[in-house]
Design an enzyme around this catalytic site. Sequence first.
Site, PDB file in Angstrom:
ATOM      1  N   LYS A   1      17.546  50.839 -19.002  1.00  0.00           N
ATOM      2  CA  LYS A   1      18.062  49.660 -19.695  1.00  0.00           C
ATOM      3  C   LYS A   1      19.576  49.785 -19.869  1.00  0.00           C
ATOM      4  O   LYS A   1      20.280  49.917 -18.890  1.00  0.00           O
ATOM      5  CB  LYS A   1      17.327  49.476 -21.029  1.00  0.00           C
ATOM      6  CG  LYS A   1      15.806  49.655 -20.935  1.00  0.00           C
ATOM      7  CD  LYS A   1      15.122  48.530 -20.171  1.00  0.00           C
ATOM      8  CE  LYS A   1      13.662  48.816 -19.832  1.00  0.00           C
ATOM      9  NZ  LYS A   1      12.785  49.101 -20.968  1.00  0.00           N
TER      10      LYS A   1
ATOM     11  N   TYR B   1       7.085  49.646 -27.450  1.00  0.00           N
ATOM     12  CA  TYR B   1       7.075  49.253 -26.044  1.00  0.00           C
ATOM     13  C   TYR B   1       5.644  48.986 -25.585  1.00  0.00           C
ATOM     14  O   TYR B   1       4.714  49.696 -25.959  1.00  0.00           O
ATOM     15  CB  TYR B   1       7.736  50.355 -25.202  1.00  0.00           C
ATOM     16  CG  TYR B   1       7.898  49.966 -23.767  1.00  0.00           C
ATOM     17  CD1 TYR B   1       8.654  48.846 -23.419  1.00  0.00           C
ATOM     18  CD2 TYR B   1       7.284  50.687 -22.750  1.00  0.00           C
ATOM     19  CE1 TYR B   1       8.782  48.464 -22.099  1.00  0.00           C
ATOM     20  CE2 TYR B   1       7.420  50.314 -21.428  1.00  0.00           C
ATOM     21  CZ  TYR B   1       8.170  49.202 -21.112  1.00  0.00           C
ATOM     22  OH  TYR B   1       8.304  48.818 -19.795  1.00  0.00           O
TER      23      TYR B   1
ATOM     24  N   ARG C   1      12.034  70.809  -7.264  1.00  0.00           N
ATOM     25  CA  ARG C   1      11.256  70.235  -8.368  1.00  0.00           C
ATOM     26  C   ARG C   1      11.641  70.856  -9.701  1.00  0.00           C
ATOM     27  O   ARG C   1      11.378  70.297 -10.762  1.00  0.00           O
ATOM     28  CB  ARG C   1       9.745  70.409  -8.110  1.00  0.00           C
ATOM     29  CG  ARG C   1       8.901  69.713  -9.147  1.00  0.00           C
ATOM     30  CD  ARG C   1       7.402  69.592  -8.872  1.00  0.00           C
ATOM     31  NE  ARG C   1       6.887  70.396  -7.818  1.00  0.00           N
ATOM     32  CZ  ARG C   1       6.619  71.708  -7.914  1.00  0.00           C
ATOM     33  NH1 ARG C   1       6.812  72.344  -9.055  1.00  0.00           N
ATOM     34  NH2 ARG C   1       6.151  72.368  -6.883  1.00  0.00           N
TER      35      ARG C   1
ATOM     36  N   ASP D   1      12.609  56.663 -30.107  1.00  0.00           N
ATOM     37  CA  ASP D   1      12.930  55.975 -28.855  1.00  0.00           C
ATOM     38  C   ASP D   1      14.270  55.272 -29.058  1.00  0.00           C
ATOM     39  O   ASP D   1      14.385  54.319 -29.829  1.00  0.00           O
ATOM     40  CB  ASP D   1      11.817  54.971 -28.510  1.00  0.00           C
ATOM     41  CG  ASP D   1      12.041  54.288 -27.159  1.00  0.00           C
ATOM     42  OD1 ASP D   1      13.209  54.015 -26.820  1.00  0.00           O
ATOM     43  OD2 ASP D   1      11.052  54.010 -26.451  1.00  0.00           O
TER      44      ASP D   1
END
Length: 382
Positions: free
Chosen positions: A206, A105, A47, A181
């Site tokens: 994307k 978004y 992790r 972003d």
Amino acid sequence: MTGDGTRAVRAGLPAVEAYQPPMPPPVLAAHYHLPGDPAEAPFGYGRENNPTWVALERAIAELESPGPEDGARALVFPSGMAAISATLLSLTRPGDSVVLPSDGYQIWPRLRQRAEERGVRTHTAPTGGNGQLAALRAARERGERVRLLWLETPSNPGLDVCDIARLAREAHAQGALVAVDNTLATPLGQRPLELGADLSVASGTKALNGHGDVLLGYVAARDPELVDEIRQWRTVLGAIPGPLEAWLAHRGLATLQLRVARQAENALAVARALAARPEVTGLRHPGLPEDRDHALAARQMRFFGCVVSFTLPDREHAERFLAALRLVDDATSFGGVRSTAERRGRWGGDAVPEGFVRLSVGIEDPDDLVADIRRALDAAAP
Ligand SMILES: *Cc1c(COP(=O)(O)O)cnc(C)c1O
């Protein structure tokens, strides 16, 4: 500095070594052999760290930086939202203010609510115009401590562009951090850190990955303290990417320059064809010379992205158009090698007209795409 294509094919890869594969295979490990003091170990538990993430993080940091000596570092996440929420929530404290995009978004309103539940004051402003500057100044006049200005440029799905350098100067003057972003542009299309932002955050789902088969997110920053803060958040909250996903995304980076260049070229060809149609209104693409944000986009972007947005007269017209397309799939998301389009209003989250279409242009031959879109528009006419 070498060109983008040259950087992309080798980004994050170790120096060549005899009899080793050109790209290290994915490391699938929940834990590592760990003798002695764990504080000294680069890899102890899965992790916390993984060599396949580290390679991808190096690659992304290289591409988000103007040069290899820039010192930017990146962290990868299992999705764009994991990266965005980790950045926003780890860097803000109760009493802080943040300025967020009102047209960003579609998950933003729900994330904003989470931030407010934690005592963070949130303000929103549209990407276009001077709304963000006004919001920063208004917060200062009210005596608020603005911790973070969040930009999404070009915005999704409206494709408005804001001036990163100018807004970063203004935000820094009042002690605020700036996050951008960078999903739509990719690091080859725009380098927010070079333009003055403190953090470049993106969905790698994307155009970065580009093959529609991986969800991924990342954040890149120069300040090691910011990176450590966000890394700790990732370790504690446990939202970590799978090594296989990280490896696939890294593999795909080798063709990023080819894809981004071809998709931007195709998007411009499609936008030009749409501009000639009387039933199309509200056409936006930052690469289109007549677009209201083209001059600004040309100053801060090197490729204008693969998304074209426009509005058809009504919902039924848009649905007929989408159904008539043969080379463009009716699907959400964007940035993939295969063209996709959707009527954005079907989600209910964006403030867009019923006939609003977001078209993501792939790497097909431009003449074929333009012919398919023209034919579908003809077929959709009432
Ligand atoms: C898709 C998208 C996100 C969210 O990314 P996921 O990988 O789906 O979590 C964030 N910002 C923008 C601009 C996006 O397009």
